[in-house]
Design an enzyme around this catalytic site. Structure first.
Site, PDB file in Angstrom:
ATOM      1  N   ASP A 239       0.819  -1.215   0.000  1.00 21.86           N
ATOM      2  CA  ASP A 239       0.000   0.000   0.000  1.00 21.86           C
ATOM      3  C   ASP A 239       0.857   1.272   0.000  1.00 21.86           C
ATOM      4  O   ASP A 239       1.947   1.288   0.556  1.00 21.86           O
ATOM      5  CB  ASP A 239      -0.925  -0.018   1.228  1.00 21.86           C
ATOM      6  CG  ASP A 239      -2.100   0.944   1.069  1.00 21.86           C
ATOM      7  OD1 ASP A 239      -2.338   1.425  -0.049  1.00 21.86           O
ATOM      8  OD2 ASP A 239      -2.778   1.215   2.086  1.00 21.86           O
TER       9      ASP A 239
ATOM     10  N   GLY B  62      -0.025   5.491  -4.434  1.00 18.64           N
ATOM     11  CA  GLY B  62      -0.605   6.777  -4.825  1.00 18.64           C
ATOM     12  C   GLY B  62       0.030   7.918  -4.058  1.00 18.64           C
ATOM     13  O   GLY B  62       0.393   8.956  -4.629  1.00 18.64           O
TER      14      GLY B  62
ATOM     15  N   HIS C 216       2.377   3.263  -9.083  1.00 18.29           N
ATOM     16  CA  HIS C 216       2.116   1.837  -9.313  1.00 18.29           C
ATOM     17  C   HIS C 216       3.274   1.193 -10.067  1.00 18.29           C
ATOM     18  O   HIS C 216       3.668   0.067  -9.765  1.00 18.29           O
ATOM     19  CB  HIS C 216       0.810   1.657 -10.095  1.00 18.29           C
ATOM     20  CG  HIS C 216      -0.407   2.094  -9.329  1.00 18.29           C
ATOM     21  ND1 HIS C 216      -0.604   1.753  -8.003  1.00 18.29           N
ATOM     22  CD2 HIS C 216      -1.476   2.840  -9.680  1.00 18.29           C
ATOM     23  CE1 HIS C 216      -1.752   2.283  -7.582  1.00 18.29           C
ATOM     24  NE2 HIS C 216      -2.303   2.948  -8.578  1.00 18.29           N
TER      25      HIS C 216
ATOM     26  N   THR D 197     -11.305  -6.472  -4.743  1.00 18.22           N
ATOM     27  CA  THR D 197     -12.622  -6.349  -5.387  1.00 18.22           C
ATOM     28  C   THR D 197     -13.166  -4.926  -5.206  1.00 18.22           C
ATOM     29  O   THR D 197     -14.016  -4.489  -5.969  1.00 18.22           O
ATOM     30  CB  THR D 197     -13.643  -7.358  -4.799  1.00 18.22           C
ATOM     31  OG1 THR D 197     -13.563  -7.298  -3.376  1.00 18.22           O
ATOM     32  CG2 THR D 197     -13.362  -8.770  -5.251  1.00 18.22           C
ATOM     33  N   GLU D 198     -12.651  -4.215  -4.202  1.00 19.59           N
ATOM     34  CA  GLU D 198     -13.093  -2.842  -3.954  1.00 19.59           C
ATOM     35  C   GLU D 198     -12.356  -1.826  -4.830  1.00 19.59           C
ATOM     36  O   GLU D 198     -12.798  -0.683  -4.968  1.00 19.59           O
ATOM     37  CB  GLU D 198     -12.881  -2.466  -2.477  1.00 19.59           C
ATOM     38  CG  GLU D 198     -13.849  -3.138  -1.514  1.00 19.59           C
ATOM     39  CD  GLU D 198     -13.568  -4.610  -1.289  1.00 19.59           C
ATOM     40  OE1 GLU D 198     -12.372  -5.002  -1.248  1.00 19.59           O
ATOM     41  OE2 GLU D 198     -14.524  -5.404  -1.175  1.00 19.59           O
TER      42      GLU D 198
ATOM     43  N   LEU E  91       9.428 -21.379  -4.598  1.00 18.07           N
ATOM     44  CA  LEU E  91       8.569 -20.397  -3.931  1.00 18.07           C
ATOM     45  C   LEU E  91       7.136 -20.436  -4.472  1.00 18.07           C
ATOM     46  O   LEU E  91       6.926 -20.449  -5.683  1.00 18.07           O
ATOM     47  CB  LEU E  91       9.172 -18.997  -4.173  1.00 18.07           C
ATOM     48  CG  LEU E  91       8.320 -17.796  -3.757  1.00 18.07           C
ATOM     49  CD1 LEU E  91       8.214 -17.695  -2.244  1.00 18.07           C
ATOM     50  CD2 LEU E  91       8.921 -16.495  -4.321  1.00 18.07           C
TER      51      LEU E  91
ATOM     52  N   ARG F 149      -5.027  -1.800   8.810  1.00 17.53           N
ATOM     53  CA  ARG F 149      -6.256  -2.563   8.623  1.00 17.53           C
ATOM     54  C   ARG F 149      -5.998  -3.646   7.591  1.00 17.53           C
ATOM     55  O   ARG F 149      -5.005  -3.607   6.863  1.00 17.53           O
ATOM     56  CB  ARG F 149      -7.390  -1.639   8.156  1.00 17.53           C
ATOM     57  CG  ARG F 149      -7.048  -0.791   6.943  1.00 17.53           C
ATOM     58  CD  ARG F 149      -8.236   0.069   6.492  1.00 17.53           C
ATOM     59  NE  ARG F 149      -7.818   1.008   5.482  1.00 17.53           N
ATOM     60  CZ  ARG F 149      -7.423   2.267   5.714  1.00 17.53           C
ATOM     61  NH1 ARG F 149      -7.428   2.733   6.950  1.00 17.53           N
ATOM     62  NH2 ARG F 149      -7.053   3.042   4.728  1.00 17.53           N
ATOM     63  N   LEU F 150      -6.940  -4.587   7.543  1.00 15.34           N
ATOM     64  CA  LEU F 150      -6.786  -5.728   6.627  1.00 15.34           C
ATOM     65  C   LEU F 150      -7.328  -5.433   5.233  1.00 15.34           C
ATOM     66  O   LEU F 150      -6.930  -6.078   4.263  1.00 15.34           O
ATOM     67  CB  LEU F 150      -7.529  -6.949   7.173  1.00 15.34           C
ATOM     68  CG  LEU F 150      -6.810  -7.806   8.207  1.00 15.34           C
ATOM     69  CD1 LEU F 150      -7.692  -8.990   8.584  1.00 15.34           C
ATOM     70  CD2 LEU F 150      -5.481  -8.310   7.684  1.00 15.34           C
TER      71      LEU F 150
HETATM   72  C1  IPE Z   1      -5.541  -2.593  -0.237  1.00 14.12           C
HETATM   73  O1  IPE Z   1      -5.210  -1.264  -0.325  1.00 14.12           O
HETATM   74  C2  IPE Z   1      -5.501  -3.227  -1.588  1.00 14.12           C
HETATM   75  C3  IPE Z   1      -4.192  -3.370  -2.188  1.00 14.12           C
HETATM   76  C4  IPE Z   1      -3.055  -3.040  -1.665  1.00 14.12           C
HETATM   77  C5  IPE Z   1      -4.202  -3.947  -3.494  1.00 14.12           C
HETATM   78  P1  IPE Z   1      -6.313  -0.113  -0.482  1.00 14.12           P
HETATM   79  O2  IPE Z   1      -5.542   1.130  -0.636  1.00 14.12           O
HETATM   80  O3  IPE Z   1      -7.266  -0.462  -1.547  1.00 14.12           O
HETATM   81  O4  IPE Z   1      -7.069  -0.181   0.915  1.00 14.12           O
HETATM   82  P2  IPE Z   1      -7.891   0.908   1.701  1.00 14.12           P
HETATM   83  O5  IPE Z   1      -8.913   1.450   0.735  1.00 14.12           O
HETATM   84  O6  IPE Z   1      -6.928   1.961   2.123  1.00 14.12           O
HETATM   85  O7  IPE Z   1      -8.482   0.187   2.855  1.00 14.12           O
HETATM   86  C1  IPE Z   2      -1.656   0.253  -3.363  1.00 18.87           C
HETATM   87  O1  IPE Z   2      -1.406   1.621  -3.409  1.00 18.87           O
HETATM   88  C2  IPE Z   2      -1.859  -0.350  -4.706  1.00 18.87           C
HETATM   89  C3  IPE Z   2      -3.251  -0.701  -5.010  1.00 18.87           C
HETATM   90  C4  IPE Z   2      -4.265  -0.581  -4.222  1.00 18.87           C
HETATM   91  C5  IPE Z   2      -3.482  -1.226  -6.327  1.00 18.87           C
HETATM   92  P1  IPE Z   2      -2.580   2.669  -3.426  1.00 18.87           P
HETATM   93  O2  IPE Z   2      -2.946   2.945  -4.848  1.00 18.87           O
HETATM   94  O3  IPE Z   2      -3.690   2.211  -2.568  1.00 18.87           O
HETATM   95  O4  IPE Z   2      -1.856   3.935  -2.825  1.00 18.87           O
HETATM   96  P2  IPE Z   2      -2.463   4.964  -1.768  1.00 18.87           P
HETATM   97  O5  IPE Z   2      -2.963   4.149  -0.619  1.00 18.87           O
HETATM   98  O6  IPE Z   2      -3.558   5.696  -2.459  1.00 18.87           O
HETATM   99  O7  IPE Z   2      -1.312   5.834  -1.409  1.00 18.87           O
HETATM  100 MG    MG Z   3      -4.070   2.455  -0.589  1.00 18.48          MG
END
Ligand code: IPE
Ligand code: IPE
Ligand code: MG
Length: 250
Positions: free
Chosen positions: A22, A25, A39, A68-69, A133, A196-197
């Site tokens: 995570d 962005g 990314h 999925t979200e 692996l 969080r998960l």
């Molecule tokens: C979890 O991260 C999904 C991935 C890392 C692919 P998100 O950025 O989507 O999670 P939330 O929205 O902060 O909970």
């Molecule tokens: C995790 O990074 C990658 C995916 C969810 C695909 P984010 O895109 O969620 O980056 P932040 O959390 O917005 O910084």
């Molecule tokens: Mg994120």
């Protein structure tokens, strides 16, 4: 085992590491770049962690690539991530296969666009007999959806008279999950400061040790990975029992 940092105990390596990658962005935003930039950089970080896992003899690595979200994000961002997936396989599959890595996709592959679905199926088919692996990529993955899917399949088989409902136990249930055959998660790592998960492996993480760090995913290095494994090794896993030390009285 190659290049294992000397502060890590080779006898106590986690068998299964799961990573919520995570912060891509925010990493991009910090440098005034579009999210897609983060990314792309995140894919490089993934490369490093996969290599380290392979070198250090971690037997299962599961990474959260797309939930999925995540479909609610802009068309541009989703499109970029889908393209990145194709780029990942195009650039990595030969090396992964050579390294004997077995790839598995966790999630609803049928819900992916055609080329992505094909690339996932090809990666799994090509590496299915590999014995190194276990690299699982959670893609279009949701933990609750995974549990519901397992329940539905068991219900279907019970209704068809193939199984006795009373015989459904935790092992039978695990056997219907995308992770079937893999051990439970020992170490869950999440970067970017979130704790969080986010619907990632709820069943498999029931006794996982969780390590949360502030680093944004594109800045995550092999050294930070080693440090997180060291944190894991310093934990006392009790699984509901009591820590027993030599000399303790019951
Ligand atoms: C979890 O991260 C999904 C991935 C890392 C692919 P998100 O950025 O989507 O999670 P939330 O929205 O902060 O909970
Ligand atoms: C995790 O990074 C990658 C995916 C969810 C695909 P984010 O895109 O969620 O980056 P932040 O959390 O917005 O910084
Ligand atoms: Mg994120």
């Amino acid at each position: 085992m190659k290049d294992l940092p000397e502060f890590l105990d080779p006898q106590r390596m986690p068998r299964h590491v799961a990573v919520i990658m995570d912060g891509n962005g925010r990493w991009a935003k910090k440098q005034g770049k579009p999210r897609s930039f983060g990314h792309a950089a995140g894919m490089e970080a993934l490369r490093g962690v996969v290599r380290a896992s392979d070198d250090w003899g971690v037997s299962c690595l599961t990474v959260y690539a797309f939930s999925t979200e995540n479909w609610v994000r802009s068309k541009e961002e989703v499109g970029f991530l889908m393209n990145l997936l194709l780029r990942y396989f195009a650039s990595e599959l030969d090396e992964l296969d050579e390294k004997n890595v077995k790839i598995r996709i966790l999630g609803d592959v049928n819900g992916l666009p055609g080329p992505q679905k094909k690339a996932c199926e090809n990666a799994m088919a090509r590496t299915k007999d590999n014995t190194g692996l276990n690299l699982s990529i959670a893609l279009n993955y949701g933990g609750r959806a995974e549990i519901v899917r397992a329940a539905r399949e068991l219900a279907r088989r019970a209704a068809a008279g193939e199984i006795d409902p009373d015989a459904i136990d935790e092992a039978a249930f695990s056997g219907e999950l995308y992770t079937q055959g893999l051990p439970d998660v020992d170490l869950l790592i999440r970067t970017s400061g979130e704790m969080r998960l986010s619907n990632f492996l709820p069943w498999q993480c029931t006794y996982a040790e969780m390590v949360f760090g502030d680093t944004l995913w594109p800045d995550y290095t092999r050294e930070l990975y080693a440090r997180d494994i060291a944190i894991y090794q310093s934990r006392d896993r009790r699984f509901g029992g009591v820590k027993t030390q030599i000399g303790d009285k019951a």
